[in-house]
Design an enzyme around this catalytic site. Structure first.
Site: not given
Ligand code: AGP
Length: 608
Positions: A2, A27, A74, A100-101, A481, A485, A488, A504, A603
């Site tokens: 949010c 966000r 969100w 937000n929260g 990673e 990517k 996501e 394995h 985000k």
């Molecule tokens: C990364 O592409 C993600 N969107 C997510 O995994 C992110 O890295 C994770 O939420 C941690 O966020 P931060 O680095 O702001 O703590």
């Protein structure tokens, strides 16, 4: 997650609020709303979906007023819908709130409020807050206390009953101010000339003011056109410093790129230079750490998502250069497993946003148990950066794309600096590594120059249903990673694995429909990777290999090749991740997906 924006001042609030919401889009959200106050009346408009939907509805509304609050939601409790969108009102429509929260005890509070006759219309936990304040603000009968009717006192009473996290903004038809409060979710106040702003982060208000105050947990502030007054949760006035932020409007625009993610991928050479700037001098690393590093016996890294992946790389490099043992934990797991933490441990929290709830909670746990703490953070002034004993800022600039890219490479750079800093206490740093660190931005540029070829590979594989990413040693986290990517932003199922572990289990998945991405630099286990490739080839898998420029063997094994410059082993992840970021980006874009704001993701994950 949010986003909150608020304004009180001499201007018409609505355009400022909408502009601020747009800056917080990154966000992640699924509905948006705004409430503007004019002559003791509210204009409240909410819409499901994008801010453009809200703007369409507002088009002919002619809403005026110099005070307002706005929100992008969100969904956590209740589906994304107009009804569940914020702002929420109390029963009498006298208070409007944005939140937000998460209110963790919302079921119990809801039951209590309903028993008392409150009509709760949404499925959200947030609406409860409006009614809870109303409960203390407008008491009836014999229960009335001397201070009832004071919104600030009513809010404090309500907040004391809330378990969970909140960044909150409240407007009241009968008062010309905005009340804000914070616990475990970020909130920043912007101080202007006869105007005051509030937002979840500074990017929403930087176009109007660079003077900000970061609210801390359990603080409550009353904002007026002429300023602010801040109190603690017991109602006692507190003094806080105004901070001048360096962020510029240009930094949060796309600058000619099709998406923020692409811009941020291409910014990596410059971002890494910024992380290094001023920290390398005459064969030494300079970091301003506030504790005696020679006393550290063990390091524990806590992080989530991409930051956790850079933490895994950190383990390899810190152990290699400093000899200090390193453990890496998911922040969410660390917190709840009764971790053994000692006073001579250093706990490193890695976080781009500096606001991730799991990382923050794990950090607090580590502090309680007596560890020294260090933050590797991008967002200056963020909650985690203020919580740690010492920090290394990335200086990567704002990262807007939900999929983290430049923060990852800058985190690795910061971890490299830290490893060398820890090493130099015992023995001098080998100059070749310092020279190579400075060369990395140019080498990344060489990879970026191949983006058209990578796009062609993306064309071929964009309709694949699954992907496997394989790497070994330091490039195993790179495989993780790369897979993250792709998942996501393209919604293609992808898994990262240590290449040798593939036999394995995952080898059962290999057939001609399975693209397998190998990260295969010419390091000491190069020959082992060749064997792993043979195993895939023998089963008909489609190999896409990231290889060194001088490599001649893999061309015979892999159908698709991306050549990258050689580097020192420990620095190779900085180069090898670039083609994987581009591959994911182009696949998602070719599929016509929302690259910067993928579905369901946020985000800054400020809830557990
Ligand atoms: C990364 O592409 C993600 N969107 C997510 O995994 C992110 O890295 C994770 O939420 C941690 O966020 P931060 O680095 O702001 O703590």
């Amino acid at each position: 997650m949010c986003g909150i924006v608020g304004y009180i001042g001499k201007e018409n609030a609505l355009p400022i609020l909408i502009n601020g919401l747009k800056k917080l889009e990154y966000r992640g959200y699924d509905s948006a709303g705004v409430c503007v106050m004019h002559k003791n009346n509210f204009s409240l408009v909410k819409e499901k979906g994008k801010i453009e939907n809200l703007e369409q509805t507002l088009l002919h509304s002619n809403i005026l007023g110099n005070v307002g609050i706005a929100h992008t939601r969100w969904a956590t409790h209740g589906e994304p819908s107009q009804l569940n969108a914020h702002p929420h009102l109390d029963c009498k429509g006298r208070l409007a709130i944005v939140h937000n929260g998460i209110v963790e005890n919302y079921s119990a509070l809801k039951e209590l409020l309903q028993k008392e006759g409150h009509i709760i219309i949404s499925q959200t936990d947030s609406e409860i807050i409006a009614h809870l304040i109303e409960k203390f603000y407008l008491p009836t009968g014999a229960l009335a206390e001397a201070n009832d009717g004071d919104m600030e006192i009513a809010t404090i009473k309500a907040l004391k009953l809330i378990e969970g996290a909140y960044a909150l903004a409240i407007i009241d038809k009968n008062t010309n101010n905005i009340l804000v409060a914070k616990k475990s979710s970020p909130l920043v106040i912007g101080v202007g000339d006869e105007e005051t702003f509030l937002a979840s982060d500074a990017s929403a208000i930087v176009a109007y003011t660079k003077k900000v105050i970061y609210l801390d947990d359990n603080e409550i502030a009353s904002l007026t056109q002429n300023g602010y007054s801040i109190k603690n949760i017991n109602g006692e006035l507190i003094d806080k410093k105004i901070i001048e932020i360096a962020m510029t409007v240009d930094q949060i625009e796309k600058g000619g790129f099709r998406h923020f993610m692409l811009k941020e991928i291409f910014q990596q050479p410059e971002a890494i230079e910024n992380t290094l700037r001023g920290r390398l001098a005459l064969g030494t690393v300079k970091l301003n750490l506030q504790f005696d590093v020679s006393l550290i016996k063990r390091i524990i890294i806590i992080a989530c998502g991409t930051s956790w992946h850079s933490g895994l790389i950190g383990k390899y490099i810190i152990e290699k250069f400093s000899g200090i043992p390193v453990e890496v934990d998911y922040a969410s797991e660390f917190r709840y497993r009764n971790p053994i933490v000692r006073q001579d441990d250093l706990v490193i929290a890695i976080s781009q946003s500096g606001e991730t709830a799991d990382t923050l909670a794990a950090l607090k746990e580590a502090k309680l148990r007596g560890a020294k703490t260090l933050g590797i953070i991008n967002v200056v002034g963020s909650t985690i950066s203020r919580e740690v004993d010492s920090g290394i800022y990335l200086h990567a600039g704002p990262e807007i794309g939900v999929a983290s890219t430049k923060a990852f490479t800058c985190q690795i750079t910061a971890l490299l600096l830290l490893s060398l800093y820890l090493q130099q206490i015992k023995k001098p740093i080998d100059n070749t590594i310092l020279v190579e660190l400075k060369n990395i931005p140019e080498k990344i540029k060489e990879v970026l120059a191949q983006s058209d070829e990578i796009k062609k590979i993306a064309e071929i594989f964009k309709d694949s249903k699954n992907f496997l990413y394989l790497g070994r040693n330091l490039n195993f986290p790179v495989a993780l990673e790369g897979a993250l990517k792709l998942k996501e932003i393209s919604y293609i199922h992808a898994e990262g694995y240590p290449a040798a572990e593939m036999k394995h289990g995952p080898i059962a998945l290999i057939d001609e429909h399975m693209p397998v991405v190998f990260i295969a630099p010419q390091d000491e286990i190069y020959n082992k990777i060749l064997s792993n490739m043979e195993e895939i080839k023998a089963r008909g898998g489609n190999i896409i290999a990231i290889i060194n420029k001088r490599d001649t063997k893999i061309e015979k094994l892999a159908k698709y090749i991306i050549k990258v410059p050689e580097s020192i082993n420990e620095l190779s992840p900085l180069i090898n991740i670039i083609p994987l970021q581009l591959l994911a980006y182009y696949i998602a874009d070719l599929k016509g997906l929302s690259v910067d704001k993928p579905r369901n993701l946020a985000k800054s994950v400020t809830v557990e």
